[in-house]
Scaffold this motif. Sequence first.
Motif, PDB file in Angstrom:
ATOM      1  N   ALA A 237       0.823  -1.210   0.000  1.00 46.72           N
ATOM      2  CA  ALA A 237       0.000   0.000   0.000  1.00 46.72           C
ATOM      3  C   ALA A 237       0.859   1.264   0.000  1.00 46.72           C
ATOM      4  CB  ALA A 237      -0.923   0.007   1.219  1.00 46.72           C
ATOM      5  N   GLU A 238       2.087   1.144   0.504  1.00 45.27           N
ATOM      6  CA  GLU A 238       3.004   2.283   0.538  1.00 45.27           C
ATOM      7  C   GLU A 238       3.893   2.347  -0.696  1.00 45.27           C
ATOM      8  OE1 GLU A 238       5.132   2.573   4.244  1.00 45.27           O
ATOM      9  OE2 GLU A 238       3.402   1.869   5.396  1.00 45.27           O
ATOM     10  N   GLY A 239       3.612   1.500  -1.682  1.00 40.16           N
ATOM     11  CA  GLY A 239       4.342   1.553  -2.935  1.00 40.16           C
ATOM     12  C   GLY A 239       5.651   0.798  -2.967  1.00 40.16           C
ATOM     13  N   SER A 240       5.831  -0.162  -2.065  1.00 40.04           N
ATOM     14  CA  SER A 240       7.071  -0.931  -2.011  1.00 40.04           C
ATOM     15  C   SER A 240       7.223  -1.818  -3.239  1.00 40.04           C
ATOM     16  CB  SER A 240       7.088  -1.792  -0.742  1.00 40.04           C
ATOM     17  OG  SER A 240       8.081  -2.797  -0.820  1.00 40.04           O
ATOM     18  N   SER A 241       8.337  -1.679  -3.933  1.00 37.05           N
ATOM     19  CA  SER A 241       8.591  -2.542  -5.087  1.00 37.05           C
ATOM     20  C   SER A 241       8.875  -3.971  -4.649  1.00 37.05           C
ATOM     21  CB  SER A 241       9.761  -1.996  -5.903  1.00 37.05           C
ATOM     22  OG  SER A 241      10.945  -1.922  -5.120  1.00 37.05           O
ATOM     23  N   ASP A 242       9.537  -4.133  -3.492  1.00 35.29           N
ATOM     24  CA  ASP A 242       9.782  -5.475  -2.959  1.00 35.29           C
ATOM     25  C   ASP A 242       8.457  -6.196  -2.719  1.00 35.29           C
ATOM     26  OD1 ASP A 242      12.501  -5.130  -2.987  1.00 35.29           O
ATOM     27  OD2 ASP A 242      12.673  -4.643  -0.856  1.00 35.29           O
ATOM     28  N   ALA A 243       7.509  -5.509  -2.077  1.00 36.42           N
ATOM     29  CA  ALA A 243       6.212  -6.115  -1.778  1.00 36.42           C
ATOM     30  C   ALA A 243       5.457  -6.431  -3.063  1.00 36.42           C
ATOM     31  CB  ALA A 243       5.388  -5.191  -0.882  1.00 36.42           C
ATOM     32  N   ALA A 244       5.521  -5.546  -4.065  1.00 35.66           N
ATOM     33  CA  ALA A 244       4.822  -5.778  -5.323  1.00 35.66           C
ATOM     34  C   ALA A 244       5.358  -7.017  -6.026  1.00 35.66           C
ATOM     35  CB  ALA A 244       4.967  -4.557  -6.227  1.00 35.66           C
ATOM     36  N   GLU A 245       6.670  -7.202  -6.005  1.00 37.47           N
ATOM     37  CA  GLU A 245       7.261  -8.395  -6.626  1.00 37.47           C
ATOM     38  C   GLU A 245       6.814  -9.666  -5.914  1.00 37.47           C
ATOM     39  OE1 GLU A 245      11.460  -7.956  -6.734  1.00 37.47           O
ATOM     40  OE2 GLU A 245      11.426  -6.184  -8.044  1.00 37.47           O
ATOM     41  N   ILE A 246       6.748  -9.610  -4.582  1.00 37.16           N
ATOM     42  CA  ILE A 246       6.316 -10.781  -3.809  1.00 37.16           C
ATOM     43  C   ILE A 246       4.863 -11.109  -4.108  1.00 37.16           C
ATOM     44  CG2 ILE A 246       5.861 -11.617  -1.467  1.00 37.16           C
ATOM     45  CD1 ILE A 246       8.350 -10.015  -0.578  1.00 37.16           C
ATOM     46  N   VAL A 247       4.003 -10.102  -4.154  1.00 38.61           N
ATOM     47  CA  VAL A 247       2.586 -10.310  -4.443  1.00 38.61           C
ATOM     48  C   VAL A 247       2.406 -10.939  -5.821  1.00 38.61           C
ATOM     49  CG1 VAL A 247       0.419  -9.110  -4.967  1.00 38.61           C
ATOM     50  CG2 VAL A 247       1.702  -8.540  -2.895  1.00 38.61           C
ATOM     51  N   ASP A 248       3.104 -10.421  -6.819  1.00 40.30           N
ATOM     52  CA  ASP A 248       2.986 -10.965  -8.173  1.00 40.30           C
ATOM     53  C   ASP A 248       3.451 -12.418  -8.222  1.00 40.30           C
ATOM     54  OD1 ASP A 248       2.000  -8.579  -9.077  1.00 40.30           O
ATOM     55  OD2 ASP A 248       3.889  -7.875  -9.933  1.00 40.30           O
ATOM     56  N   GLU A 249       4.558 -12.711  -7.556  1.00 40.70           N
ATOM     57  CA  GLU A 249       5.060 -14.085  -7.564  1.00 40.70           C
ATOM     58  C   GLU A 249       4.110 -15.012  -6.823  1.00 40.70           C
ATOM     59  OE1 GLU A 249       9.078 -16.683  -6.444  1.00 40.70           O
ATOM     60  OE2 GLU A 249       9.004 -14.530  -5.977  1.00 40.70           O
ATOM     61  N   ALA A 250       3.577 -14.557  -5.695  1.00 40.61           N
ATOM     62  CA  ALA A 250       2.622 -15.372  -4.930  1.00 40.61           C
ATOM     63  C   ALA A 250       1.401 -15.701  -5.777  1.00 40.61           C
ATOM     64  CB  ALA A 250       2.198 -14.621  -3.664  1.00 40.61           C
ATOM     65  N   ALA A 251       0.873 -14.710  -6.491  1.00 38.82           N
ATOM     66  CA  ALA A 251      -0.309 -14.935  -7.331  1.00 38.82           C
ATOM     67  C   ALA A 251      -0.019 -15.957  -8.421  1.00 38.82           C
ATOM     68  CB  ALA A 251      -0.769 -13.611  -7.944  1.00 38.82           C
ATOM     69  N   ARG A 252       1.145 -15.859  -9.036  1.00 42.42           N
ATOM     70  CA  ARG A 252       1.492 -16.824 -10.083  1.00 42.42           C
ATOM     71  C   ARG A 252       1.593 -18.238  -9.511  1.00 42.42           C
ATOM     72  NH1 ARG A 252       4.990 -12.598 -11.593  1.00 42.42           N
ATOM     73  NH2 ARG A 252       6.778 -13.692 -10.705  1.00 42.42           N
TER      74      ARG A 252
END
Length: 318
Positions: A237-252
């Motif tokens: 929610a704070e725009g973390s690129s690390d978190a975004a990468e983890i979320v995308d990988e988790a979804a895949r």
Amino acid sequence: MSDLVLGGDLGGSTTRIVIADAAGAAGLVRGEGTALGGNPVSQPETAHLAFAAALRAALGDVDPARIRGGVIGMAGSTALREQRARRAGFDAAWAQCGLAGVPRIVSDLEAAYASATDRDTGVVLIAGTGASAALIDGWQVVQRRGGYGWLLGDEGAGVWLGRAAVRATLAALQEGRVSTLASLVIDQFGLTTRPGAELSAEAWPGEAQASALIRIVNDSGALALAELAPLITRAYAEGSSDAAEIVDEAARHLVRTVSGLLSRAQDGPVVLAGSILEESLPTGRAVRELLRPEYGDRLCFAASGTQGALALARREQR
């Protein structure tokens, strides 16, 4: 007085028991009880004790003779069916509460699926502390994917997410920086630092901080990792690129878990269940974005595992 049925949901974090009217699709709730986690695989020594505690709390002043059937959904249900010693503790708790017979044990997949649809064939994907998927036919699992446990699998679920958060934190510390996600993880474990600042010679050296984090995580166990999953949502929610990468990988990972079953479900529903797949969370939204182009009109979200267990118990009384 009306007959009652009992539904249970035994998860790695919480055990829930609900008692409700046997008649109708959503009968009046007569009793509820909760206790600590009751997964017979990850908590083999205490799972039956948690079940007993939640069962007693739910019964309260309810006459056990009114309960005509009970269904308990849980991850690790196979362990109880294959190992009589583990099952004995659950049956003993049931009998000690004055209940007749024994409860029917089903998988958390079956309970989650039954909570969301009245169609007896479809697919369900669960992601909470762990992750698994199944093809359901006749309200029963006929083919399963995943569910290997946090050590061997469960990619994209709570423990995996927590481990990914720690790994991202360790990488940031080694690079001499403190990312948004790393700051949240460090604070979670009481290893304070200055968010967004480069580590200086006067600050706690990153290597020492990383060593402390590794030691604490290794001593804390798998469930402590799962408790870090909400930090990814905050960092995202704070725009973390690390978190975004983890979320995308988790979804895949999660979509890959269920993808091999989707073609076999014909036009049946695709049920999503578990805290990680809630639509309010970035992981839940990411999974939906991947599934929606082809399965959007079939997607639905499960109610609670106890509601699914109650639905199965009511069907047995018809």
